[in-house]
Design a protein around this motif. Structure first.
Motif, PDB file in Angstrom:
ATOM      1  N   VAL A 367       6.416  14.200  18.323  1.00 19.61           N
ATOM      2  CA  VAL A 367       6.005  15.224  17.064  1.00 19.61           C
ATOM      3  C   VAL A 367       6.314  14.595  15.927  1.00 19.61           C
ATOM      4  CG1 VAL A 367       6.331  17.121  16.374  1.00 19.61           C
ATOM      5  CG2 VAL A 367       6.332  16.860  18.816  1.00 19.61           C
ATOM      6  N   VAL A 368       7.532  14.138  15.697  1.00 21.49           N
ATOM      7  CA  VAL A 368       7.853  13.590  14.086  1.00 21.49           C
ATOM      8  C   VAL A 368       7.234  12.457  14.071  1.00 21.49           C
ATOM      9  CG1 VAL A 368      10.102  12.035  14.914  1.00 21.49           C
ATOM     10  CG2 VAL A 368      10.049  13.202  12.825  1.00 21.49           C
ATOM     11  N   GLY A 369       6.984  11.435  14.971  1.00 23.35           N
ATOM     12  CA  GLY A 369       6.396  10.226  14.764  1.00 23.35           C
ATOM     13  C   GLY A 369       4.857  10.442  14.160  1.00 23.35           C
ATOM     14  N   VAL A 370       4.100  11.408  14.879  1.00 26.68           N
ATOM     15  CA  VAL A 370       2.867  11.889  14.232  1.00 26.68           C
ATOM     16  C   VAL A 370       2.964  12.322  12.952  1.00 26.68           C
ATOM     17  CG1 VAL A 370       0.954  13.621  14.484  1.00 26.68           C
ATOM     18  CG2 VAL A 370       1.922  12.426  16.648  1.00 26.68           C
ATOM     19  N   SER A 371       4.054  13.164  12.650  1.00 24.52           N
ATOM     20  CA  SER A 371       4.105  13.947  11.129  1.00 24.52           C
ATOM     21  C   SER A 371       4.448  12.492  10.195  1.00 24.52           C
ATOM     22  CB  SER A 371       5.411  14.817  11.280  1.00 24.52           C
ATOM     23  OG  SER A 371       5.475  15.308   9.828  1.00 24.52           O
ATOM     24  N   ALA A 372       5.428  11.759  10.517  1.00 20.68           N
ATOM     25  CA  ALA A 372       5.619  10.607   9.801  1.00 20.68           C
ATOM     26  C   ALA A 372       4.288   9.787   9.249  1.00 20.68           C
ATOM     27  CB  ALA A 372       6.639   9.585  10.235  1.00 20.68           C
ATOM     28  N   CYS A 373       3.623   9.687  10.363  1.00 27.26           N
ATOM     29  CA  CYS A 373       2.421   8.627  10.255  1.00 27.26           C
ATOM     30  C   CYS A 373       1.337   9.462   9.553  1.00 27.26           C
ATOM     31  CB  CYS A 373       1.870   8.153  11.633  1.00 27.26           C
ATOM     32  SG  CYS A 373       2.649   7.225  12.638  1.00 27.26           S
ATOM     33  N   CYS A 374       1.137  10.783   9.449  1.00 25.93           N
ATOM     34  CA  CYS A 374       0.335  11.569   8.779  1.00 25.93           C
ATOM     35  C   CYS A 374       0.659  11.296   7.392  1.00 25.93           C
ATOM     36  CB  CYS A 374       0.162  12.853   9.293  1.00 25.93           C
ATOM     37  SG  CYS A 374      -0.697  13.089  10.820  1.00 25.93           S
ATOM     38  N   VAL A 375       1.906  11.671   6.863  1.00 21.28           N
ATOM     39  CA  VAL A 375       2.277  11.638   5.671  1.00 21.28           C
ATOM     40  C   VAL A 375       2.228  10.535   4.876  1.00 21.28           C
ATOM     41  CG1 VAL A 375       4.379  12.355   4.419  1.00 21.28           C
ATOM     42  CG2 VAL A 375       3.846  13.853   6.170  1.00 21.28           C
ATOM     43  N   GLY A 376       2.667   9.450   5.899  1.00 23.45           N
ATOM     44  CA  GLY A 376       2.765   7.872   5.192  1.00 23.45           C
ATOM     45  C   GLY A 376       1.256   7.447   4.961  1.00 23.45           C
ATOM     46  N   GLY A 377       0.394   8.041   5.743  1.00 21.05           N
ATOM     47  CA  GLY A 377      -0.982   7.686   5.416  1.00 21.05           C
ATOM     48  C   GLY A 377      -1.696   8.147   4.481  1.00 21.05           C
ATOM     49  N   LEU A 378      -1.241   9.777   4.005  1.00 14.06           N
ATOM     50  CA  LEU A 378      -1.389  10.436   2.992  1.00 14.06           C
ATOM     51  C   LEU A 378      -1.009   9.763   1.640  1.00 14.06           C
ATOM     52  CD1 LEU A 378      -2.753  12.921   1.880  1.00 14.06           C
ATOM     53  CD2 LEU A 378      -0.619  14.154   2.114  1.00 14.06           C
ATOM     54  N   ALA A 379       0.290   9.393   1.769  1.00 17.74           N
ATOM     55  CA  ALA A 379       0.773   8.723   0.605  1.00 17.74           C
ATOM     56  C   ALA A 379       0.257   7.115   0.222  1.00 17.74           C
ATOM     57  CB  ALA A 379       2.429   8.423   1.079  1.00 17.74           C
ATOM     58  N   LEU A 380      -0.343   6.546   1.256  1.00 15.95           N
ATOM     59  CA  LEU A 380      -1.069   5.429   0.952  1.00 15.95           C
ATOM     60  C   LEU A 380      -2.250   5.557   0.325  1.00 15.95           C
ATOM     61  CD1 LEU A 380      -0.236   3.363   4.299  1.00 15.95           C
ATOM     62  CD2 LEU A 380       0.737   2.714   1.898  1.00 15.95           C
ATOM     63  N   ALA A 381      -2.961   6.661   0.885  1.00 17.57           N
ATOM     64  CA  ALA A 381      -4.281   7.135   0.464  1.00 17.57           C
ATOM     65  C   ALA A 381      -4.326   7.456  -0.972  1.00 17.57           C
ATOM     66  CB  ALA A 381      -5.038   8.220   1.465  1.00 17.57           C
ATOM     67  N   GLY A 382      -3.083   8.421  -1.467  1.00 17.48           N
ATOM     68  CA  GLY A 382      -3.006   8.800  -2.632  1.00 17.48           C
ATOM     69  C   GLY A 382      -2.814   7.619  -3.662  1.00 17.48           C
ATOM     70  N   ALA A 383      -1.950   6.594  -3.198  1.00 21.28           N
ATOM     71  CA  ALA A 383      -1.644   5.568  -3.945  1.00 21.28           C
ATOM     72  C   ALA A 383      -2.934   4.811  -4.344  1.00 21.28           C
ATOM     73  CB  ALA A 383      -0.422   4.508  -3.159  1.00 21.28           C
ATOM     74  N   TYR A 384      -3.796   4.687  -3.281  1.00 24.54           N
ATOM     75  CA  TYR A 384      -5.069   3.874  -3.278  1.00 24.54           C
ATOM     76  C   TYR A 384      -5.969   4.357  -4.408  1.00 24.54           C
ATOM     77  CZ  TYR A 384      -9.750   2.161  -2.327  1.00 24.54           C
ATOM     78  OH  TYR A 384     -11.080   1.577  -2.296  1.00 24.54           O
ATOM     79  N   VAL A 385      -6.117   5.857  -4.387  1.00 27.21           N
ATOM     80  CA  VAL A 385      -6.884   6.680  -4.981  1.00 27.21           C
ATOM     81  C   VAL A 385      -6.351   6.587  -6.604  1.00 27.21           C
ATOM     82  CG1 VAL A 385      -7.651   9.220  -5.945  1.00 27.21           C
ATOM     83  CG2 VAL A 385      -7.549   8.314  -3.486  1.00 27.21           C
ATOM     84  N   GLU A 386      -4.883   6.654  -6.826  1.00 26.78           N
ATOM     85  CA  GLU A 386      -4.574   6.356  -8.128  1.00 26.78           C
ATOM     86  C   GLU A 386      -4.705   4.878  -8.867  1.00 26.78           C
ATOM     87  OE1 GLU A 386      -2.620   7.233 -11.624  1.00 26.78           O
ATOM     88  OE2 GLU A 386      -3.048   8.592 -10.196  1.00 26.78           O
ATOM     89  N   ILE A 387      -4.463   3.993  -7.798  1.00 27.65           N
ATOM     90  CA  ILE A 387      -4.795   2.640  -8.314  1.00 27.65           C
ATOM     91  C   ILE A 387      -6.169   2.577  -8.791  1.00 27.65           C
ATOM     92  CG2 ILE A 387      -5.189   0.139  -7.561  1.00 27.65           C
ATOM     93  CD1 ILE A 387      -2.355   0.932  -5.850  1.00 27.65           C
ATOM     94  N   ARG A 388      -7.295   2.892  -8.102  1.00 28.47           N
ATOM     95  CA  ARG A 388      -8.460   2.979  -8.381  1.00 28.47           C
ATOM     96  C   ARG A 388      -8.922   3.682  -9.674  1.00 28.47           C
ATOM     97  NH1 ARG A 388     -12.638   1.975  -4.462  1.00 28.47           N
ATOM     98  NH2 ARG A 388     -14.083   2.537  -6.122  1.00 28.47           N
ATOM     99  N   ALA A 389      -8.271   5.217  -9.709  1.00 20.63           N
ATOM    100  CA  ALA A 389      -8.395   5.546 -11.185  1.00 20.63           C
ATOM    101  C   ALA A 389      -7.882   5.013 -12.397  1.00 20.63           C
ATOM    102  CB  ALA A 389      -7.794   7.140 -10.866  1.00 20.63           C
ATOM    103  N   SER A 390      -6.710   4.365 -12.013  1.00 21.41           N
ATOM    104  CA  SER A 390      -6.091   3.676 -13.189  1.00 21.41           C
ATOM    105  C   SER A 390      -7.008   2.277 -13.670  1.00 21.41           C
ATOM    106  CB  SER A 390      -4.658   3.125 -12.469  1.00 21.41           C
ATOM    107  OG  SER A 390      -3.678   4.367 -12.589  1.00 21.41           O
ATOM    108  N   GLY A 391      -7.616   1.609 -12.542  1.00 20.81           N
ATOM    109  CA  GLY A 391      -8.413   0.525 -12.740  1.00 20.81           C
ATOM    110  C   GLY A 391      -9.696   1.153 -13.706  1.00 20.81           C
ATOM    111  N   ARG A 392      -9.973   2.053 -13.456  1.00 18.86           N
ATOM    112  CA  ARG A 392     -11.348   2.473 -14.315  1.00 18.86           C
ATOM    113  C   ARG A 392     -10.872   3.110 -15.551  1.00 18.86           C
ATOM    114  NH1 ARG A 392     -12.547   5.330  -9.382  1.00 18.86           N
ATOM    115  NH2 ARG A 392     -11.836   7.269 -10.245  1.00 18.86           N
ATOM    116  N   GLY A 393      -9.554   3.669 -15.557  1.00 17.91           N
ATOM    117  CA  GLY A 393      -9.141   4.002 -16.948  1.00 17.91           C
ATOM    118  C   GLY A 393      -9.065   2.688 -17.888  1.00 17.91           C
ATOM    119  N   ARG A 394      -8.670   1.540 -17.450  1.00 21.06           N
ATOM    120  CA  ARG A 394      -8.298   0.404 -18.239  1.00 21.06           C
ATOM    121  C   ARG A 394      -9.547  -0.207 -18.604  1.00 21.06           C
ATOM    122  NH1 ARG A 394      -4.210  -0.650 -14.216  1.00 21.06           N
ATOM    123  NH2 ARG A 394      -2.267  -0.052 -14.752  1.00 21.06           N
ATOM    124  N   ALA A 395     -10.721   0.021 -17.676  1.00 20.75           N
ATOM    125  CA  ALA A 395     -12.026  -0.700 -18.058  1.00 20.75           C
ATOM    126  C   ALA A 395     -12.530  -0.279 -19.394  1.00 20.75           C
ATOM    127  CB  ALA A 395     -12.916  -0.374 -16.558  1.00 20.75           C
TER     128      ALA A 395
END
Length: 395
Positions: A367-395
């Motif tokens: 149960v805690v493993g699933v929770s950690a994976c879901c939240v970890g995946g969410l953190a990675l997805a959020g970081a990816y979206v932020e990096i993409r948005a920052s890249g467009r902001g600099r362009a």
């Protein structure tokens, strides 16, 4: 003010806000301990369930605080008091409409506790406005004082009502009166702002959706564990979830301090990596303690009754750490007006519920493993979206 003085001021502000938040959370914990000793089990269950509903009910206040802080930082809105009053009225009205449902679902013997709960939601929602005004203007020392006062008003009022009446109704009456006192003081401290026309509630509702999803993620695995695991194992899991919340709450002051800086794109891109590193550094301590002490940490938290536990604790610390990073990334995306983050949060909620209930629920580790994976995946997805948005902001 020199750079050194500014950094010192920021450190002092961080310490004050951290202490205020810690005292507030400790007060809520103390209220539960006192109520458990003063009330019969059925009455304690009634109060606990109503307080749990109150936690969900104040989520719009979190959304209101975030929106207000960003607008103040941008100096883009003059109708904030009207926005706060409108949001508070909507939340209180919904609370009143749900009174019969609460009486039925929670098996309350009277309408009075549910009515008192609805009466409390209005002031607590409006309090989010005053917190946001102070946060957006970076008056963090005053904000820390109001956060501490909120704890005193809510918890102190609840304790007084509990001691006088000896039941959940008395405790909630104290909560309502204490909250009203706190919001009155906050209004005075913030300069007695007056409402003007032009309140726009849509942004608050959207932000509240994202905040609600985050609140669910913080508590969801505990509910799923209670539903799927044997009672004894679920009890151990509940202790482990305390470690999750410690890791999640420890860096809360970081989010409070950096949110106003996220209001502007250039500042956000500079501050966000630092905020994430500070959160990671603070939670690295929690993770290290969990790794070193192992299951022995459960004995420290819950007493000798858990001395025989072999449940690993570090996954709980890791989950809480990831949740803290997700919150910072959420603030960054909300500040940029990106609504994809809300979809990502709710997707993580759905995935965690489906995977645990349908598949991985044979042990606490699963149960805690699933929770950690879901939240970890969410953190990675959020970081990816932020990096993409920052890249467009600099362009």
């Amino acid at each position: 003010m020199t750079v050194a003085e500014a950094r010192t001021d920021e450190r002092v502000s961080a310490i004050l806000v951290s202490l205020a938040l810690a005292c507030n959370n400790a007060g809520s914990y103390a209220l539960s301990l006192v109520a458990a000793r003063l009330l019969a089990p059925s009455a304690f269950g009634e109060l606990s369930s109503l307080l749990a509903v109150l936690v969900i009910g104040v989520v719009p206040a979190m959304g209101l605080q975030t929106v207000t802080a960003l607008r103040v930082a941008r100096k883009s809105d003059t109708s904030l008091m009207a926005l706060g009053l409108t949001t508070a009225a909507i939340v209180a009205g919904l609370g009143l409409l749900l009174v019969p449902v609460l009486v039925l679902v929670l098996h309350l013997g009277s309408f009075v506790p549910a009515l008192l709960l609805a009466a409390t939601l209005g002031p607590l929602t409006l309090l989010g406005l005053f917190h946001g005004l102070l946060q957006g203007s970076r008056r963090f020392s005053v904000l820390a004082g109001l956060i501490a006062l909120e704890g005193v008003g809510k918890v102190g009022g609840s304790l007084v009502g509990l001691l006088i009446a000896g039941n959940a109704t008395g405790a909630l009456a104290g909560t309502a009166l204490g909250s009203l006192l706190v919001v009155t003081v906050s209004w005075v401290v913030c300069g007695k702002p007056r409402p003007i026309r032009g309140a726009r509630v849509g942004e608050v509702l959207h932000t509240a959706q994202a905040m609600l999803a985050l609140v669910l993620l913080v508590n969801l695995d505990l509910v799923l564990a209670r539903h799927t695991l044997p009672a004894a194992v679920a009890g151990e899991y509940a202790l482990g979830s305390i470690v999750t919340k410690i890791a999640y709450w420890l860096p809360q002051a970081v989010g409070v301090l950096v949110l106003p800086r996220f209001a502007h794109g250039g500042s956000r891109r500079r501050v966000l990596p630092i905020a994430l590193l500070v959160c990671a550094g603070l939670d690295a301590v929690v993770l290290a303690v969990a790794l070193v002490l192992g299951p022995g940490l459960l004995t420290i938290i819950g007493g000798t009754g858990y001395s025989g536990s072999t449940m690993a604790v570090w996954p709980f610390a890791l989950t809480g750490s990831m949740l803290a990073l997700v919150q910072i990334l959420l603030y960054a995306r909300l500040a940029d007006g990106d609504r994809r983050v809300t979809a990502l949060l709710w997707a993580a909620v759905v995935v965690e519920v489906v995977v645990v209930t349908a598949w991985l629920h044979g042990s606490a580790a699963q149960v805690v493993g699933v929770s950690a994976c879901c939240v970890g995946g969410l953190a990675l997805a959020g970081a990816y979206v932020e990096i993409r948005a920052s890249g467009r902001g600099r362009a």
